[in-house]
Design a protein around this motif. Sequence first.
Motif, PDB file in Angstrom:
ATOM      1  N   LEU A 284       0.804  -1.231   0.000  1.00 35.29           N
ATOM      2  CA  LEU A 284       0.000   0.000   0.000  1.00 35.29           C
ATOM      3  C   LEU A 284       0.837   1.281   0.000  1.00 35.29           C
ATOM      4  O   LEU A 284       0.286   2.368  -0.113  1.00 35.29           O
TER       5      LEU A 284
ATOM      6  N   ALA B 245      -6.753  -4.730   3.430  1.00 35.91           N
ATOM      7  CA  ALA B 245      -6.304  -3.986   2.255  1.00 35.91           C
ATOM      8  C   ALA B 245      -4.877  -4.364   1.871  1.00 35.91           C
ATOM      9  O   ALA B 245      -4.569  -4.567   0.695  1.00 35.91           O
TER      10      ALA B 245
ATOM     11  N   ALA C  45      -4.771  -7.790   0.273  1.00 34.57           N
ATOM     12  CA  ALA C  45      -5.331  -7.732  -1.081  1.00 34.57           C
ATOM     13  C   ALA C  45      -4.298  -7.200  -2.070  1.00 34.57           C
ATOM     14  O   ALA C  45      -4.059  -7.785  -3.120  1.00 34.57           O
ATOM     15  N   ARG C  46      -3.674  -6.090  -1.718  1.00 31.76           N
ATOM     16  CA  ARG C  46      -2.679  -5.500  -2.627  1.00 31.76           C
ATOM     17  C   ARG C  46      -1.527  -6.471  -2.878  1.00 31.76           C
ATOM     18  O   ARG C  46      -0.995  -6.556  -3.986  1.00 31.76           O
TER      19      ARG C  46
ATOM     20  N   VAL D 265     -15.017  -5.421   2.978  1.00 31.73           N
ATOM     21  CA  VAL D 265     -15.037  -5.052   1.570  1.00 31.73           C
ATOM     22  C   VAL D 265     -13.795  -5.552   0.826  1.00 31.73           C
ATOM     23  O   VAL D 265     -13.839  -5.745  -0.388  1.00 31.73           O
ATOM     24  N   TYR D 266     -12.699  -5.781   1.540  1.00 28.63           N
ATOM     25  CA  TYR D 266     -11.465  -6.214   0.872  1.00 28.63           C
ATOM     26  C   TYR D 266     -11.488  -7.689   0.488  1.00 28.63           C
ATOM     27  O   TYR D 266     -10.529  -8.196  -0.091  1.00 28.63           O
TER      28      TYR D 266
ATOM     29  N   HIS E 190      -3.089  -7.009 -10.062  1.00 23.18           N
ATOM     30  CA  HIS E 190      -4.124  -8.001  -9.739  1.00 23.18           C
ATOM     31  C   HIS E 190      -5.444  -7.664 -10.417  1.00 23.18           C
ATOM     32  O   HIS E 190      -6.150  -8.542 -10.901  1.00 23.18           O
TER      33      HIS E 190
ATOM     34  N   ILE F 299     -16.790  -2.147  -7.171  1.00 22.59           N
ATOM     35  CA  ILE F 299     -16.199  -1.660  -5.916  1.00 22.59           C
ATOM     36  C   ILE F 299     -15.534  -2.829  -5.192  1.00 22.59           C
ATOM     37  O   ILE F 299     -14.405  -2.725  -4.709  1.00 22.59           O
ATOM     38  N   LYS F 300     -16.248  -3.956  -5.144  1.00 28.72           N
ATOM     39  CA  LYS F 300     -15.711  -5.132  -4.445  1.00 28.72           C
ATOM     40  C   LYS F 300     -14.491  -5.707  -5.164  1.00 28.72           C
ATOM     41  O   LYS F 300     -13.529  -6.131  -4.516  1.00 28.72           O
TER      42      LYS F 300
ATOM     43  N   ALA G 203     -11.500  -3.494  -4.404  1.00 30.28           N
ATOM     44  CA  ALA G 203     -11.050  -3.680  -3.018  1.00 30.28           C
ATOM     45  C   ALA G 203     -10.345  -5.020  -2.854  1.00 30.28           C
ATOM     46  O   ALA G 203      -9.288  -5.111  -2.222  1.00 30.28           O
ATOM     47  N   ARG G 204     -10.904  -6.049  -3.438  1.00 31.23           N
ATOM     48  CA  ARG G 204     -10.368  -7.400  -3.284  1.00 31.23           C
ATOM     49  C   ARG G 204      -9.034  -7.571  -4.002  1.00 31.23           C
ATOM     50  O   ARG G 204      -8.146  -8.261  -3.519  1.00 31.23           O
ATOM     51  N   THR G 205      -8.883  -6.919  -5.157  1.00 27.75           N
ATOM     52  CA  THR G 205      -7.669  -7.135  -5.946  1.00 27.75           C
ATOM     53  C   THR G 205      -6.554  -6.161  -5.586  1.00 27.75           C
ATOM     54  O   THR G 205      -5.380  -6.508  -5.660  1.00 27.75           O
ATOM     55  N   GLU G 206      -6.909  -4.945  -5.191  1.00 21.51           N
ATOM     56  CA  GLU G 206      -5.876  -3.923  -4.974  1.00 21.51           C
ATOM     57  C   GLU G 206      -5.911  -3.264  -3.598  1.00 21.51           C
ATOM     58  O   GLU G 206      -5.081  -2.398  -3.311  1.00 21.51           O
ATOM     59  N   GLY G 207      -6.884  -3.634  -2.760  1.00 19.30           N
ATOM     60  CA  GLY G 207      -6.941  -3.000  -1.445  1.00 19.30           C
ATOM     61  C   GLY G 207      -7.338  -1.538  -1.501  1.00 19.30           C
ATOM     62  O   GLY G 207      -7.012  -0.767  -0.602  1.00 19.30           O
ATOM     63  N   ILE G 208      -8.042  -1.153  -2.549  1.00 20.68           N
ATOM     64  CA  ILE G 208      -8.528   0.224  -2.676  1.00 20.68           C
ATOM     65  C   ILE G 208     -10.037   0.207  -2.502  1.00 20.68           C
ATOM     66  O   ILE G 208     -10.743  -0.442  -3.273  1.00 20.68           O
ATOM     67  N   PHE G 209     -10.523   0.933  -1.497  1.00 16.70           N
ATOM     68  CA  PHE G 209     -11.952   0.983  -1.222  1.00 16.70           C
ATOM     69  C   PHE G 209     -12.505   2.263  -1.845  1.00 16.70           C
ATOM     70  O   PHE G 209     -12.297   3.356  -1.333  1.00 16.70           O
TER      71      PHE G 209
ATOM     72  N   ASP H 113     -13.827   8.158  -1.909  1.00 17.54           N
ATOM     73  CA  ASP H 113     -13.540   7.156  -0.887  1.00 17.54           C
ATOM     74  C   ASP H 113     -14.769   6.355  -0.483  1.00 17.54           C
ATOM     75  O   ASP H 113     -15.844   6.921  -0.236  1.00 17.54           O
TER      76      ASP H 113
ATOM     77  N   VAL I  34     -22.179  -0.896  -0.188  1.00 15.28           N
ATOM     78  CA  VAL I  34     -21.678  -2.259   0.048  1.00 15.28           C
ATOM     79  C   VAL I  34     -22.154  -2.792   1.393  1.00 15.28           C
ATOM     80  O   VAL I  34     -21.517  -3.656   2.002  1.00 15.28           O
TER      81      VAL I  34
END
Lengths: 429, 429
Positions: free
Chosen positions: A91, A162, A165-166, A189-190, B103, B355-356, B359-365, B399, B407
């Motif tokens: 991150l 997070a 996930a990254r 959500v992650y 990812h 959104i999910k 978040a799941r692939t990159e840790g960005i919410f 954000d 979600v």
Amino acid sequence: MAVQTVESSTSNPTVDLGPAAALSCRECGHRVPLGPVFACEECFGPLEIAYDFSAYDAEELRKRIEAGPSNIWRYAPLLPVPADVADKPNLNPGWTKLVKADHLARELGVEPGKLFVKDDSGNPTHSFKDRVVAQALEAARAFGFTTLSCSSTGNLAGAVGAAAARAGLRSCVFIPHDLEQGKVVMAAVYGGELVGIEGNYDDVNRFCSELIGDPAGEGWGFVNVNLRPYYAEGSKTLAYEICEQLGWRLPDQIVVPIASGSQLTKIDKGLQELIKLGLVEDKPYKIFGAQAEGCSPVSTAFKAGHDVVRPQKPNTIAKSLAIGNPADGPYVLDIARRTGGFVEDVTDEQVVDAIKVLARTEGIFAETAGGVTVGVTRKLIENGVLDPSLTTVVLNTGDGLKTLDAVAGTGLTATIRPSLESFRAAGLA
Amino acid sequence: MAVQTVESSTSNPTVDLGPAAALSCRECGHRVPLGPVFACEECFGPLEIAYDFSAYDAEELRKRIEAGPSNIWRYAPLLPVPADVADKPNLNPGWTKLVKADHLARELGVEPGKLFVKDDSGNPTHSFKDRVVAQALEAARAFGFTTLSCSSTGNLAGAVGAAAARAGLRSCVFIPHDLEQGKVVMAAVYGGELVGIEGNYDDVNRFCSELIGDPAGEGWGFVNVNLRPYYAEGSKTLAYEICEQLGWRLPDQIVVPIASGSQLTKIDKGLQELIKLGLVEDKPYKIFGAQAEGCSPVSTAFKAGHDVVRPQKPNTIAKSLAIGNPADGPYVLDIARRTGGFVEDVTDEQVVDAIKVLARTEGIFAETAGGVTVGVTRKLIENGVLDPSLTTVVLNTGDGLKTLDAVAGTGLTATIRPSLESFRAAGLA
């Protein structure tokens, strides 16, 4: 909590964590190789990272840092991470703003230009936890762990989810099953496993320790348990950034929130390292600890002159600081006394007021922990303990969006009809 | 909306806004001096900033930018702000992360190393609005305004409140009186006036336009009305940062959300400026616009081959994009067609899913707007419109903490008793 130990030896050649040379017991100095352990096999004291900084030249190091990325990895030479850490997916937290807070200074009676807020709400998941989790992640990679885990009731759950996930790791976070829905969503959500434990936070922690000692937990890195020595080092970056952002100068005074106390002790460690490395001039600084009255075991011990911290049952809106039995409490007492600082607490009402003062004067919306540090700063100035003529840095470690309930009373200043007449009648012109 | 005009003349020597030379009508080219006006006195077309960049040398400019601060003010030579802007109290937004999203790339079928997310949730109040408000603030200062104002239903209210607080200006934000309590709190905490208008968002806007034309509104800068030409320029910084963070290269493809369409048009303006200044190589790039199906006037017009945009009544969870009659819609159509891009929309379900995925692939919410851009990117790839072998940048402009409801269905993956037996039974080991 289950205690894991390893056989002592002089090094672990398979692990590359940069300048980290070994784990060293904070109590007895016993050294063991780098590994996923957190307690001394000799005395059960906490292990921390021992570094080999012997090859560094101050001027070269400073230049290398200044040429580094705009995140904590500019300090990779001083952290337990491999040299190529910035190239791996993570991150990239840190290098958050050090805000010159002249309006807040006026409000608190501090000399203009002397008060700064280190605003860690600018981190990727909006709390300082991203700094520590980023270190634990590197340790997890070094030890070949495939699942990143933690027990949490808030900020940490999101930071771990997070970060995993990254990085492309699995995550599994344990929380009390009856946590507020908003907090569950922020962590869920992650997309990692989010497991509710039927019990309170103590039950969650106890279960995590059991899991670490069991084959079922093999390959699991618990950032705040078996990876804790690495994790904790992330807080040193707050010290590094503050000094660099002040132009490679130590602040005179720094106000730090206390939960476990780890952050405060590592900030002191970071400042000491910068002095020893010759990156800042060696001069006195004072570290002040801040707690909420409803969870104030360290300030209570400090004021009573005790060396030990008596546990308390937390009851405060500052949930992210609500650790009733802070592991690093005695070290915090040492540091506050050694540096000529103080440990103070404020009421929940003062916390809310301080959140509003910081938002109104500087446009920074802080989590309750930020209300604690700003509130304590105000109190320390009023009591003549903190010198308002010296350079002072106050930490905000989290984001107000995560603790909206604390200021839920805030609302409209007026309601009007969509007409100029109604506008004038409301006295807003 | 009330239209204000000024007498035309060649310059306004009392206003120092750096390289900004005049206001120029986007439709007829008529020029007027810099002032708090937004519509052409000749044809009622929108005014935008015209610059004098004639003195710049590419190599010198690039060095000056790279030596600048880690925020939008590194681009001060290209913005309508005075040269000393970085010394004044403001939120210093920008220089947010450009995340190499390998990812997500794998998930969407993009070549590794080619997909990037420009994550503007890292701004001080966690949306790209901080960029535009920061420009409006400087214009407000230049014109001697003492109150910073806006109409808003969300992100903008907080951005204006926070910016005014930091700058030491009064703020007065107008919102529909029945806004959700959470959004009211996020805007109210900065301590400015927060006025609820009995009516809907259209009523709020109509009232604000009335106020600008009335003596009661004297000294008031409405960031998105009478300061709009300055405000809008803030979006250029997204283009500058993306190119600099790619190593002073243009992306091949960029996916931008559409609300009013202003952001997309200014990103194009920023890219064109970099080409003309010689800071990047002149090569083709494609700009893609992203909307939610429930508010898709621009994508509807694009697909129908129309030059005009027919207004829609918004009905989508992507509230920050829910502008049914987008002022810059026709310009967006022009740009998408000229560059070989496209304008696409996705359903609310696809927004939530995106959104999910992010978040799941990159840790960005991400906020719902980020779900729109990621969802549209996926759709464009699936339809063969966006080339997955080219360098692509997807914008996340806000954000997820601000649109948690989107979600809200996310939750625990398991609930267990605090025992290893229960853990194993849940299949989590």
